[in-house]
Write a protein that holds these residues in place. Structure first.
Motif, PDB file in Angstrom:
ATOM      1  N   GLN A  48      88.697  21.784  28.376  1.00  0.00           N
ATOM      2  CA  GLN A  48      88.451  21.499  29.805  1.00  0.00           C
ATOM      3  C   GLN A  48      87.988  22.771  30.532  1.00  0.00           C
ATOM      4  OE1 GLN A  48      88.043  18.748  31.402  1.00  0.00           O
ATOM      5  NE2 GLN A  48      88.705  17.381  29.766  1.00  0.00           N
ATOM      6  N   SER A  49      86.739  22.743  30.980  1.00  0.00           N
ATOM      7  CA  SER A  49      86.125  23.958  31.532  1.00  0.00           C
ATOM      8  C   SER A  49      86.915  24.561  32.706  1.00  0.00           C
ATOM      9  CB  SER A  49      84.677  23.677  31.961  1.00  0.00           C
ATOM     10  OG  SER A  49      84.624  22.630  32.893  1.00  0.00           O
TER      11      SER A  49
ATOM     12  N   LYS B  95      84.506  20.122  15.358  1.00  0.00           N
ATOM     13  CA  LYS B  95      85.269  19.195  16.207  1.00  0.00           C
ATOM     14  C   LYS B  95      86.353  18.491  15.389  1.00  0.00           C
ATOM     15  CE  LYS B  95      84.887  15.498  19.596  1.00  0.00           C
ATOM     16  NZ  LYS B  95      84.000  14.616  20.351  1.00  0.00           N
TER      17      LYS B  95
ATOM     18  N   ASN C  59      87.129  19.662  23.227  1.00  0.00           N
ATOM     19  CA  ASN C  59      85.838  19.307  23.822  1.00  0.00           C
ATOM     20  C   ASN C  59      85.034  20.598  23.898  1.00  0.00           C
ATOM     21  OD1 ASN C  59      83.851  17.872  25.282  1.00  0.00           O
ATOM     22  ND2 ASN C  59      85.398  16.739  26.424  1.00  0.00           N
ATOM     23  N   LEU C  60      83.832  20.534  24.382  1.00  0.00           N
ATOM     24  CA  LEU C  60      83.042  21.732  24.656  1.00  0.00           C
ATOM     25  C   LEU C  60      82.909  21.878  26.161  1.00  0.00           C
ATOM     26  CD1 LEU C  60      80.169  21.387  22.005  1.00  0.00           C
ATOM     27  CD2 LEU C  60      82.249  22.767  21.842  1.00  0.00           C
ATOM     28  N   PRO C  61      83.230  23.028  26.733  1.00  0.00           N
ATOM     29  CA  PRO C  61      83.617  24.267  26.077  1.00  0.00           C
ATOM     30  C   PRO C  61      85.105  24.278  25.681  1.00  0.00           C
ATOM     31  CG  PRO C  61      83.649  24.582  28.445  1.00  0.00           C
ATOM     32  CD  PRO C  61      83.173  23.175  28.212  1.00  0.00           C
TER      33      PRO C  61
ATOM     34  N   TRP D 244      78.339  20.264  15.850  1.00  0.00           N
ATOM     35  CA  TRP D 244      79.673  20.270  16.464  1.00  0.00           C
ATOM     36  C   TRP D 244      80.474  19.041  16.025  1.00  0.00           C
ATOM     37  CZ3 TRP D 244      83.913  21.937  18.526  1.00  0.00           C
ATOM     38  CH2 TRP D 244      84.672  21.137  19.373  1.00  0.00           C
ATOM     39  N   HIS D 245      79.901  17.875  16.279  1.00  0.00           N
ATOM     40  CA  HIS D 245      80.641  16.617  16.098  1.00  0.00           C
ATOM     41  C   HIS D 245      81.123  16.394  14.661  1.00  0.00           C
ATOM     42  CE1 HIS D 245      80.277  15.044  20.118  1.00  0.00           C
ATOM     43  NE2 HIS D 245      79.009  15.381  20.135  1.00  0.00           N
TER      44      HIS D 245
ATOM     45  N   LEU E 135      78.437  24.036  30.813  1.00  0.00           N
ATOM     46  CA  LEU E 135      79.783  24.332  31.320  1.00  0.00           C
ATOM     47  C   LEU E 135      80.408  25.546  30.627  1.00  0.00           C
ATOM     48  CD1 LEU E 135      81.293  20.712  31.574  1.00  0.00           C
ATOM     49  CD2 LEU E 135      80.372  22.125  33.410  1.00  0.00           C
TER      50      LEU E 135
ATOM     51  N   TYR F  37      80.680  26.459  22.596  1.00  0.00           N
ATOM     52  CA  TYR F  37      79.868  25.593  23.462  1.00  0.00           C
ATOM     53  C   TYR F  37      78.513  25.339  22.800  1.00  0.00           C
ATOM     54  CZ  TYR F  37      78.300  23.279  27.678  1.00  0.00           C
ATOM     55  OH  TYR F  37      77.862  22.320  28.549  1.00  0.00           O
ATOM     56  N   TRP F  38      77.784  24.402  23.386  1.00  0.00           N
ATOM     57  CA  TRP F  38      76.421  24.130  22.916  1.00  0.00           C
ATOM     58  C   TRP F  38      75.526  25.341  23.116  1.00  0.00           C
ATOM     59  CZ3 TRP F  38      76.525  20.053  20.127  1.00  0.00           C
ATOM     60  CH2 TRP F  38      77.205  18.898  20.501  1.00  0.00           C
TER      61      TRP F  38
END
Ligand SMILES: N[C@@H](CCC(=O)N[C@@H](CS)C(=O)NCC(=O)O)C(=O)O
Length: 213
Positions: free
Chosen positions: A87-88, A59, A70-72, A54-55, A16, A10-11
């Motif tokens: 998908q969180s 990713k 996706n994140l997370p 990330w991107h 999330l 995650y960021w």
């Protein structure tokens, strides 16, 4: 089947990702928190964020393994296979089932699913507001009052009242400390994580005075 560790990507924010982190830590499974830096930068006088860590890196690699990445995300090995989940809410229901924190029968499982979605609705009210750029303070305060009402109003609108009613309608044999049965489950974690956001919101906009926080 057991896992030796779970990676949570995650960021570098709570966002999330934090509920899944809390569940993994609570379950006592080693957590590898993969943090992607979000670097604020000014572009044409407005604030944007550089998420290239990330991107432009992981990713691209993870997308080849799970095109929904996706994140997370969760990543771990089980039975010799690598599993990657995006998908969180899917992460929270997966972790709940894995750690026996998703109800004890199909009725409770259904309750977990509904309550998780209800926590998403509650979270969305405050996060939509938090990510909005307001032209002036007046607009911001007006919208803060709307958020307050949508969450806390004791009418058919107030979202938190749903949780209060849910808890008070539990049978006397069941604790009111947790949303379902007598044990902690995924929606408890997500509700707590979301209430922390509201706690900061109430303090910041001085609604807290009314509630003596
Ligand atoms: N519905 C998704 C939303 C995921 C999402 O929007 N993630 C944001 C952070 S909150 C992001 O920046 N994702 C990275 C990406 O789009 O690659 C979930 O609940 O996981």
């Amino acid at each position: 089947m057991t896992v030796d560790k779970i990676i949570l990507g995650y960021w570098s924010t709570k966002g999330l990702g934090s509920t899944s982190r809390q569940m993994i830590i609570y379950a006592g499974v080693p957590l590898v928190s993969k943090i992607y830096r979000l670097i604020p930068k000014l572009e044409n006088n407005s604030l944007t964020y550089d998420g290239s860590e990330w991107h432009e890196k992981d990713k691209i690699i993870l997308k080849k393994k799970n095109s929904l990445i996706n994140l997370p995300y969760l990543q771990f090995r089980e039975g010799g296979k690598e599993i990657i989940i995006a998908q969180s809410i899917t992460c929270l229901s997966f972790l709940g089932k894995k750690f026996n924190m998703f109800g004890e029968n199909s009725k409770e499982e259904l309750a977990c699913n509904q309550l998780l979605q209800e926590t998403v609705d509650l979270r969305n009210i405050v996060t939509r507001f938090a990510y909005t750029h307001f032209e002036n303070e007046n607009d911001e305060l007006t919208e803060a009052s709307t958020v307050f009402n949508q969450a806390f109003e004791h009418s058919n609108v107030g979202k938190l009242q749903k949780f209060e009613h849910w808890l008070s309608s539990k049978s006397n044999e069941e604790t009111k400390l947790f949303l379902i049965g007598n044990n902690i489950s995924s929606p408890d974690f997500n509700l707590f994580d979301t209430l922390e956001l509201y706690y900061e919101f109430l303090k910041h906009y001085k609604f807290a005075k009314k509630y003596k926080l």
